[in-house]
Design a protein around this motif. Sequence first.
Motif, mmCIF file in Angstrom:
data_model
loop_
_atom_site.group_PDB
_atom_site.id
_atom_site.type_symbol
_atom_site.label_atom_id
_atom_site.label_comp_id
_atom_site.label_asym_id
_atom_site.label_seq_id
_atom_site.Cartn_x
_atom_site.Cartn_y
_atom_site.Cartn_z
ATOM 1 N N LEU A 160 -65.946 27.568 82.594
ATOM 2 C CA LEU A 160 -66.466 28.821 81.986
ATOM 3 C C LEU A 160 -66.505 28.914 80.207
ATOM 4 N N PRO A 161 -65.515 28.504 79.796
ATOM 5 C CA PRO A 161 -65.621 28.275 78.280
ATOM 6 C C PRO A 161 -66.613 27.537 77.927
ATOM 7 N N ILE A 162 -66.982 26.313 78.617
ATOM 8 C CA ILE A 162 -68.140 25.345 78.159
ATOM 9 C C ILE A 162 -69.206 25.943 78.423
ATOM 10 N N ILE A 163 -69.510 26.568 79.529
ATOM 11 C CA ILE A 163 -70.647 27.376 79.831
ATOM 12 C C ILE A 163 -71.225 28.321 78.748
ATOM 13 N N ALA A 164 -70.218 29.248 78.263
ATOM 14 C CA ALA A 164 -70.121 30.167 77.269
ATOM 15 C C ALA A 164 -70.724 29.591 76.016
ATOM 16 N N ALA A 165 -69.920 28.562 75.598
ATOM 17 C CA ALA A 165 -70.120 27.822 74.284
ATOM 18 C C ALA A 165 -71.660 27.267 74.126
#
Length: 129
Positions: free
Chosen positions: A42-47
């Motif tokens: 999730l953080p990788i997708i958001a970033a």
Amino acid sequence: MNTNLINLAVRFLLEIAMLITLGFWGWHVNTGWLQYAAAAGLPIIAATLWGVFRIPNDPKPAPVAVPGIVRLLLEWLLFGAAVLALFTMGYFALSLIMGITLKLHYIVSYDRTWAMLQNKPYNGFKTNS
């Protein structure tokens, strides 16, 4: 006002808090191997979304240039997801603090927000180098 160092620091901290919150939420709502996948994914997708879909000169050339309103909606979607994630995990006070801080940030950054809503280039992003 958007280029004020304090405002930029607050924005940076909000972005980091958003990424951490999304990762923590991904861990919290899943079990087993999905915890690890969601906590990292999730953080990788958001970033990735945050860094790729930008308006021109925000503050560098955009990998994928989008209209200002699209960028603003993306920001609100990701920040809103973090606020909602805090709320659903039971961190009501943190959710409220993050939501209020976000509103204040966008109010203080009125010049950038207004330029994005009008789909005009924001000259405040340009640097002297």
